[in-house]
Write a protein that holds these residues in place. Structure first.
Motif, PDB file in Angstrom:
ATOM      1  N   VAL A 103      78.754  63.212  86.552  1.00  0.00           N
ATOM      2  CA  VAL A 103      78.206  62.964  85.321  1.00  0.00           C
ATOM      3  C   VAL A 103      78.909  62.126  84.429  1.00  0.00           C
ATOM      4  CG1 VAL A 103      77.488  64.142  83.162  1.00  0.00           C
ATOM      5  CG2 VAL A 103      77.404  65.372  85.303  1.00  0.00           C
ATOM      6  N   LEU A 104      80.055  62.194  84.186  1.00  0.00           N
ATOM      7  CA  LEU A 104      80.741  61.053  83.470  1.00  0.00           C
ATOM      8  C   LEU A 104      81.060  59.775  84.096  1.00  0.00           C
ATOM      9  CD1 LEU A 104      83.457  62.999  81.339  1.00  0.00           C
ATOM     10  CD2 LEU A 104      80.985  62.386  80.283  1.00  0.00           C
ATOM     11  N   THR A 106      79.136  58.615  86.644  1.00  0.00           N
ATOM     12  CA  THR A 106      77.936  58.027  86.798  1.00  0.00           C
ATOM     13  C   THR A 106      77.426  57.322  85.570  1.00  0.00           C
ATOM     14  OG1 THR A 106      77.038  59.501  88.687  1.00  0.00           O
ATOM     15  CG2 THR A 106      75.601  58.253  87.504  1.00  0.00           C
ATOM     16  N   ARG A 107      77.425  58.011  84.456  1.00  0.00           N
ATOM     17  CA  ARG A 107      77.201  57.205  83.142  1.00  0.00           C
ATOM     18  C   ARG A 107      78.086  56.058  82.858  1.00  0.00           C
ATOM     19  NH1 ARG A 107      79.203  59.743  77.509  1.00  0.00           N
ATOM     20  NH2 ARG A 107      81.130  59.057  78.431  1.00  0.00           N
ATOM     21  N   ASN A 108      79.318  56.298  83.144  1.00  0.00           N
ATOM     22  CA  ASN A 108      80.024  54.735  82.997  1.00  0.00           C
ATOM     23  C   ASN A 108      80.053  53.868  83.883  1.00  0.00           C
ATOM     24  OD1 ASN A 108      81.644  56.113  81.047  1.00  0.00           O
ATOM     25  ND2 ASN A 108      83.251  56.747  82.257  1.00  0.00           N
ATOM     26  N   LEU A 110      76.889  53.454  85.144  1.00  0.00           N
ATOM     27  CA  LEU A 110      75.334  53.035  84.523  1.00  0.00           C
ATOM     28  C   LEU A 110      75.583  52.136  83.600  1.00  0.00           C
ATOM     29  CD1 LEU A 110      73.364  56.199  85.236  1.00  0.00           C
ATOM     30  CD2 LEU A 110      72.610  53.964  86.056  1.00  0.00           C
ATOM     31  N   ARG A 111      76.421  52.324  82.735  1.00  0.00           N
ATOM     32  CA  ARG A 111      76.494  51.541  81.350  1.00  0.00           C
ATOM     33  C   ARG A 111      77.009  50.352  81.938  1.00  0.00           C
ATOM     34  NH1 ARG A 111      79.390  55.626  76.826  1.00  0.00           N
ATOM     35  NH2 ARG A 111      77.362  56.724  76.141  1.00  0.00           N
ATOM     36  N   GLN A 122      72.969  54.681  93.692  1.00  0.00           N
ATOM     37  CA  GLN A 122      73.423  55.934  93.470  1.00  0.00           C
ATOM     38  C   GLN A 122      73.417  56.483  94.779  1.00  0.00           C
ATOM     39  OE1 GLN A 122      75.295  57.419  91.338  1.00  0.00           O
ATOM     40  NE2 GLN A 122      75.280  59.566  92.267  1.00  0.00           N
ATOM     41  N   LEU A 164      70.292  61.582  85.518  1.00  0.00           N
ATOM     42  CA  LEU A 164      70.820  60.601  84.694  1.00  0.00           C
ATOM     43  C   LEU A 164      70.432  59.183  85.131  1.00  0.00           C
ATOM     44  CD1 LEU A 164      72.644  60.151  82.115  1.00  0.00           C
ATOM     45  CD2 LEU A 164      74.561  59.951  83.640  1.00  0.00           C
ATOM     46  N   THR A 165      70.643  58.910  86.335  1.00  0.00           N
ATOM     47  CA  THR A 165      70.215  57.649  87.011  1.00  0.00           C
ATOM     48  C   THR A 165      68.681  57.278  86.775  1.00  0.00           C
ATOM     49  OG1 THR A 165      72.023  57.818  88.721  1.00  0.00           O
ATOM     50  CG2 THR A 165      69.860  56.194  89.080  1.00  0.00           C
ATOM     51  N   TYR A 168      67.794  56.519  83.016  1.00  0.00           N
ATOM     52  CA  TYR A 168      68.051  55.040  82.705  1.00  0.00           C
ATOM     53  C   TYR A 168      67.067  54.248  83.277  1.00  0.00           C
ATOM     54  CZ  TYR A 168      72.894  55.022  80.697  1.00  0.00           C
ATOM     55  OH  TYR A 168      74.140  55.178  80.001  1.00  0.00           O
TER      56      TYR A 168
END
Length: 348
Positions: A103-104, A106-108, A110-111, A122, A164-165, A168
């Motif tokens: 989760v975190l 992947t978010r980092n 993606l950012r 992914q 999450l992916t 985005y």
């Protein structure tokens, strides 16, 4: 090609089994590679041959934490997220970290992709489907996953990473691709990863009893790592974003008992077979439908199981001649391989 002409890819989890092969393939395609790894399950020896490669840089980092800000100043073309332990013993050893990586992490990443305008790939998993009620598994199947079981940190973590992916993508923030990877095998697998191919080969080479969980009638579909990373590269390179995830795996399904029989035959082993209880939530059947990958990427696996097993057995046999590499604790790269910068302006 000059540095201005070359592309740059980030491979998170690049010291791992699949990630290190992807790094090699990208470099062979004249892509500069920045590898990010925390060495929890990745191995120094997987990257040792790249230490003097001028187009390869290594950053020691855990993707659940903030990434180095200097990455945001580079012209990165593609971010590949393979940063997660993939074998049940490893991802269950620290389930909280596994879930946070999905989760975190992947978010980092993606950012980062959003900040530099990079494409994002992914690496998801066939575990998305759980113990499937539809066979073979197609990408439109929503799966049969136990959200509170011992495998949930990985299964649900990867499902959340997909959510999450695609969020985005829906918001127009990042151009994304999602690969659902089925059982993969080949050189650089860890002997202690607890999966059937590595277990069977290492036990057969030592003429020790081969451990089979369940009665051996459960099925899997095994894809050689060279084929798998070719699929990942094609997915990252395709210009039109696929409408949803894409399965990458070998549709040739066989029972665990038949796989073990092949390993015994190829190694000439005198091993017997020991049957143990099937782990909780372990899937009974697993086979990908790869029609979408074939249509959109022109991809299908080429290497037959016998050929891939021969190569993998030879690699494990050669590994027995070396002293095993002990994993470093989080935050420390194993001795003999330090974070380095070979020309891309990156260091840890």
């Amino acid at each position: 090609m000059s540095k201005m002409q070359r592309k740059i890819a980030v491979v998170a989890g690049g010291a791992g089994f699949v990630g290190s092969h992807l790094c090699d393939l990208l470099l062979s395609e004249n892509v500069d590679v920045i590898c990010i790894d925390n060495f929890r399950t990745g191995r120094a020896r997987n990257l040792a041959h790249l230490q003097r490669e001028p187009r390869f840089d290594l950053i020691e980092a855990d993707v659940i934490n903030a990434l180095p800000t200097r990455l945001g100043r580079l012209h990165i073309d593609t971010v590949f997220n393979l940063a997660c332990a993939a074998s049940p013993p490893h991802y269950q050893a620290d389930p909280e970290h596994t879930l946070l990586t999905c989760v975190l992490g992947t978010r980092n990443l993606l950012r980062l992709a959003e900040a530099v305008g990079a494409r994002f790939v992914q690496a998801s998993t066939s575990e998305i489907y759980g113990d499937p009620e539809i066979h073979p598994q197609v990408e439109t199947y929503w799966g049969n996953v136990n959200p509170t079981g011992p495998r949930a940190c990985y299964d649900e973590g990867k499902r959340a990473a997909e959510t999450l992916t695609f969020d985005y993508a829906r918001m127009g923030r990042v151009d994304v691709r999602v690969a659902r990877i089925f059982n993969t095998y080949g050189p650089r697998m860890r002997a202690d990863d607890g999966r059937i191919v590595s277990n069977a080969i290492t036990q057969a080479l030592g003429d020790r009893p081969i451990t089979v969980y369940g009665d051996g009638t459960q099925t899997r579909s095994f894809c050689y790592v060279e084929d798998l990373v070719d699929g990942l590269l094609r997915l990252g390179a395709c210009e039109a974003p696929p409408d949803g995830p894409i399965n990458l795996g070998n549709p040739a399904e066989l029972t665990i008992a038949k796989l073990v029989g092949q390993v015994i035959a190829l190694t000439g082993s005198r091993s017997s077979i020991v049957y143990c209880p099937l782990p909780v939530d372990d899937p009974r059947r697993r086979r990908p439908s790869i029609a979408r990958a074939n249509k959109l990427l022109g991809w299908s696996p080429r290497i037959p199981l016998s050929t891939g097993l021969e190569s993998t057995i030879a690699w494990f046999a050669s590994e027995q001649q070396h002293i095993p590499v002990v994993n470093a604790p989080a935050g420390k790269i194993p001795a003999g391989l330090h974070a380095f910068s070979n020309g891309l302006g990156i260091s840890s």
